[in-house]
Design an enzyme around this catalytic site. Structure first.
Site, PDB file in Angstrom:
ATOM      1  CE1 TYR A   8      -4.105   1.560  -0.335  1.00  0.00           C
ATOM      2  CE2 TYR A   8      -3.573   2.723   1.698  1.00  0.00           C
ATOM      3  CZ  TYR A   8      -4.383   2.550   0.582  1.00  0.00           C
ATOM      4  OH  TYR A   8      -5.466   3.376   0.403  1.00  0.00           O
ATOM      5  CE  LYS A  56      -7.169   6.177   0.699  1.00  0.00           C
ATOM      6  NZ  LYS A  56      -8.218   7.022   0.055  1.00  0.00           N
TER       7      LYS A  56
HETATM    8  P1  NAD Z   1     -12.627   3.580  -8.074  1.00  0.00           P
HETATM    9  O1  NAD Z   1     -11.537   3.348  -9.053  1.00  0.00           O
HETATM   10  O2  NAD Z   1     -13.987   3.190  -8.471  1.00  0.00           O
HETATM   11  O3  NAD Z   1     -12.636   5.098  -7.600  1.00  0.00           O
HETATM   12  C1  NAD Z   1     -11.481   5.911  -7.587  1.00  0.00           C
HETATM   13  C2  NAD Z   1     -11.870   7.202  -8.260  1.00  0.00           C
HETATM   14  O4  NAD Z   1     -10.803   8.156  -8.209  1.00  0.00           O
HETATM   15  C3  NAD Z   1     -12.216   7.020  -9.746  1.00  0.00           C
HETATM   16  O5  NAD Z   1     -13.541   7.454  -9.969  1.00  0.00           O
HETATM   17  C4  NAD Z   1     -11.230   7.916 -10.448  1.00  0.00           C
HETATM   18  O6  NAD Z   1     -11.762   8.533 -11.601  1.00  0.00           O
HETATM   19  C5  NAD Z   1     -10.948   8.935  -9.372  1.00  0.00           C
HETATM   20  N1  NAD Z   1      -9.751   9.746  -9.630  1.00  0.00           N
HETATM   21  C6  NAD Z   1      -8.453   9.346  -9.728  1.00  0.00           C
HETATM   22  N2  NAD Z   1      -7.671  10.388 -10.022  1.00  0.00           N
HETATM   23  C7  NAD Z   1      -8.474  11.479 -10.103  1.00  0.00           C
HETATM   24  C8  NAD Z   1      -8.256  12.861 -10.395  1.00  0.00           C
HETATM   25  N3  NAD Z   1      -7.044  13.352 -10.636  1.00  0.00           N
HETATM   26  N4  NAD Z   1      -9.339  13.698 -10.390  1.00  0.00           N
HETATM   27  C9  NAD Z   1     -10.577  13.214 -10.131  1.00  0.00           C
HETATM   28  N5  NAD Z   1     -10.848  11.930  -9.847  1.00  0.00           N
HETATM   29  C10 NAD Z   1      -9.801  11.076  -9.846  1.00  0.00           C
HETATM   30  O7  NAD Z   1     -12.167   2.807  -6.744  1.00  0.00           O
HETATM   31  P2  NAD Z   1     -12.760   2.801  -5.258  1.00  0.00           P
HETATM   32  O8  NAD Z   1     -12.207   1.590  -4.636  1.00  0.00           O
HETATM   33  O9  NAD Z   1     -14.233   3.009  -5.290  1.00  0.00           O
HETATM   34  O10 NAD Z   1     -12.040   4.056  -4.593  1.00  0.00           O
HETATM   35  C11 NAD Z   1     -12.728   5.122  -3.983  1.00  0.00           C
HETATM   36  C12 NAD Z   1     -12.062   5.514  -2.678  1.00  0.00           C
HETATM   37  O11 NAD Z   1     -12.200   4.458  -1.742  1.00  0.00           O
HETATM   38  C13 NAD Z   1     -10.553   5.798  -2.779  1.00  0.00           C
HETATM   39  O12 NAD Z   1     -10.251   6.909  -1.957  1.00  0.00           O
HETATM   40  C14 NAD Z   1      -9.951   4.538  -2.206  1.00  0.00           C
HETATM   41  O13 NAD Z   1      -8.673   4.791  -1.656  1.00  0.00           O
HETATM   42  C15 NAD Z   1     -10.958   4.232  -1.130  1.00  0.00           C
HETATM   43  N6  NAD Z   1     -10.916   2.860  -0.587  1.00  0.00           N
HETATM   44  C16 NAD Z   1     -10.995   1.786  -1.430  1.00  0.00           C
HETATM   45  C17 NAD Z   1     -10.963   0.492  -0.904  1.00  0.00           C
HETATM   46  C18 NAD Z   1     -11.008  -0.710  -1.812  1.00  0.00           C
HETATM   47  O14 NAD Z   1     -10.565  -1.790  -1.372  1.00  0.00           O
HETATM   48  N7  NAD Z   1     -11.524  -0.616  -3.031  1.00  0.00           N
HETATM   49  C19 NAD Z   1     -10.868   0.318   0.485  1.00  0.00           C
HETATM   50  C20 NAD Z   1     -10.812   1.445   1.316  1.00  0.00           C
HETATM   51  C21 NAD Z   1     -10.830   2.711   0.760  1.00  0.00           C
HETATM   52  O1  0WE Z   2      -6.891   2.921  -1.881  1.00  0.00           O
HETATM   53  C1  0WE Z   2      -6.825   1.851  -2.468  1.00  0.00           C
HETATM   54  C2  0WE Z   2      -6.206   1.769  -3.850  1.00  0.00           C
HETATM   55  C3  0WE Z   2      -6.027   3.096  -4.500  1.00  0.00           C
HETATM   56  C4  0WE Z   2      -5.204   3.069  -5.770  1.00  0.00           C
HETATM   57  C5  0WE Z   2      -5.245   2.040  -6.694  1.00  0.00           C
HETATM   58  C6  0WE Z   2      -4.479   2.114  -7.855  1.00  0.00           C
HETATM   59  C7  0WE Z   2      -4.424   1.000  -8.860  1.00  0.00           C
HETATM   60  C8  0WE Z   2      -4.033   1.471 -10.241  1.00  0.00           C
HETATM   61  C9  0WE Z   2      -4.395   4.155  -6.014  1.00  0.00           C
HETATM   62  N1  0WE Z   2      -3.646   4.248  -7.131  1.00  0.00           N
HETATM   63  C10 0WE Z   2      -3.680   3.260  -8.050  1.00  0.00           C
HETATM   64  N2  0WE Z   2      -2.889   3.389  -9.172  1.00  0.00           N
HETATM   65  C11 0WE Z   2      -2.985   2.544 -10.226  1.00  0.00           C
HETATM   66  O2  0WE Z   2      -2.233   2.681 -11.216  1.00  0.00           O
HETATM   67  N3  0WE Z   2      -7.277   0.719  -1.822  1.00  0.00           N
HETATM   68  C12 0WE Z   2      -7.678   0.830  -0.445  1.00  0.00           C
HETATM   69  C13 0WE Z   2      -7.312  -0.613  -2.454  1.00  0.00           C
HETATM   70  C14 0WE Z   2      -6.052  -1.324  -2.076  1.00  0.00           C
HETATM   71  O3  0WE Z   2      -4.895  -1.102  -2.740  1.00  0.00           O
HETATM   72  C15 0WE Z   2      -3.920  -1.859  -2.129  1.00  0.00           C
HETATM   73  C16 0WE Z   2      -4.478  -2.563  -1.056  1.00  0.00           C
HETATM   74  C17 0WE Z   2      -5.853  -2.220  -1.030  1.00  0.00           C
HETATM   75  C18 0WE Z   2      -6.873  -2.718  -0.073  1.00  0.00           C
HETATM   76  C19 0WE Z   2      -2.560  -1.975  -2.431  1.00  0.00           C
HETATM   77  C20 0WE Z   2      -1.758  -2.816  -1.660  1.00  0.00           C
HETATM   78  C21 0WE Z   2      -2.302  -3.497  -0.583  1.00  0.00           C
HETATM   79  C22 0WE Z   2      -3.678  -3.394  -0.275  1.00  0.00           C
END
Ligand code: NAD
Ligand code: 0WE
Length: 256
Positions: free
Chosen positions: A156, A163
């Site tokens: 991560y 974060k």
């Molecule tokens: P997602 O890919 O659906 O959403 C990420 C969003 O970020 C996308 O809509 C993308 O367009 C947007 N984004 C990236 N760069 C941008 C920019 N420069 N300007 C505007 N928008 C931009 O994935 P998600 O998992 O729904 O992620 C949403 C949030 O939830 C993130 O903050 C992620 O860190 C957090 N999160 C995700 C998880 C997981 O496991 N998926 C767990 C905990 C927290």
């Molecule tokens: O916040 C996230 C992931 C956000 C994210 C994902 C990508 C993938 C593609 C940010 N930047 C990028 N850039 C890319 O090019 N999560 C909470 C999901 C996540 O990501 C991990 C996790 C978990 C959970 C990465 C390593 C370990 C656990």
């Protein structure tokens, strides 16, 4: 009468129907909120428009959160179309792919800057734009975080550091905006298979690990994140600000 009838919200971070922001949007819409959406690039606009339309939304505007001009234009449009704002959902994160693979110690200055800019500073910039429109004295802002802010989740990396900055920002923003009646909270979600997760090698084994170790012995859904966001964004949470609420099936309470 829904929990959010008569309320207006802006949702930043819908990429497709698996997005956490979309789970939140559905929960808010079901309780009567009038919602607006943003997209960072035209390729995402194609995905967001039909989703917005399906919730009866006429507000779909561009916003790359790294561009101050986009943010200014966005809130000018919110003022023009809605006149005011009650709700802001921030669900945006990005780090360079190599920074989520190589050891954290190899993070470049530029990679660090990008991750912190998109994933943490954007909340400050959007909150600053939204606050003057939150005139009803009960504005509410929710962002998305992850346990990797607090404990080392291998891979991560710079996102964990971003974060941590985001979670600290939630507390400082809560202090700044509290006198205007605006609450600022974060949801710390367990791993969910979204577009952002698709690019992560070994994500499947992370889902399995969480499923095995969490008290509820399962993963969480975007619907469940949506329900907690609804609580935080509604009057049900009128006394709650600066908080990090876990929607992780209890994973974070475990020590061994
Ligand atoms: P997602 O890919 O659906 O959403 C990420 C969003 O970020 C996308 O809509 C993308 O367009 C947007 N984004 C990236 N760069 C941008 C920019 N420069 N300007 C505007 N928008 C931009 O994935 P998600 O998992 O729904 O992620 C949403 C949030 O939830 C993130 O903050 C992620 O860190 C957090 N999160 C995700 C998880 C997981 O496991 N998926 C767990 C905990 C927290
Ligand atoms: O916040 C996230 C992931 C956000 C994210 C994902 C990508 C993938 C593609 C940010 N930047 C990028 N850039 C890319 O090019 N999560 C909470 C999901 C996540 O990501 C991990 C996790 C978990 C959970 C990465 C390593 C370990 C656990």
């Amino acid at each position: 009468m829904g929990l959010l009838t008569g309320k207006t919200g802006l949702v930043v971070g819908v990429a497709n129907d698996r997005s956490i922001a979309w789970g939140i949007a559905r929960a808010l819409h079901a309780e009567g909120a009038d919602l607006g959406f943003t997209y960072p690039v035209p390729a995402i606009e194609e995905r967001v428009r039909p989703l917005a339309t399906s919730l009866g939304s006429r507000f779909v505007e561009p916003c790359d959160v790294t561009r101050d001009g986009d943010i200014d234009a966005l809130f000018a449009k919110v003022r023009e179309v809605f006149g005011h704002l009650d709700i802001l959902v921030h669900a945006v994160a990005f780090a360079n792919k190599e920074d989520l693979k190589e050891p954290y110690v190899s993070t470049s200055r530029e990679g660090f800057r990008i991750a912190l800019d998109v994933s943490a500073y954007s909340l400050v910039a959007l909150a600053r734009g939204a606050a003057p429109l939150m005139t009803g004295r009960n504005g509410s802002i929710v962002t998305m975080t992850y346990y990797g802010a607090e404990k080392v989740m291998p891979g991560y990396n710079v996102m964990g550091v971003a974060k941590a900055a985001l979670e600290a920002s939630v507390k400082y923003l809560a202090h700044d905006l509290g006198p205007q009646g605006i609450r600022v909270n974060a949801i710390s979600a367990g791993p969910i298979r979204t577009l952002a997760a698709a690019g992560i090698s070994g994500f499947k084994s992370m889902l399995h690990h969480a499923e095995e170790k969490a008290p509820l012995r399962r993963n969480v859904s975007t619907e469940e994140v949506g329900k907690t966001a609804l609580y935080l964004l509604s009057d049900l949470a009128s006394g709650v600000t600066g908080e990090i609420v876990y929607v992780d099936a209890g994973y974070h309470v475990m020590g061994a």
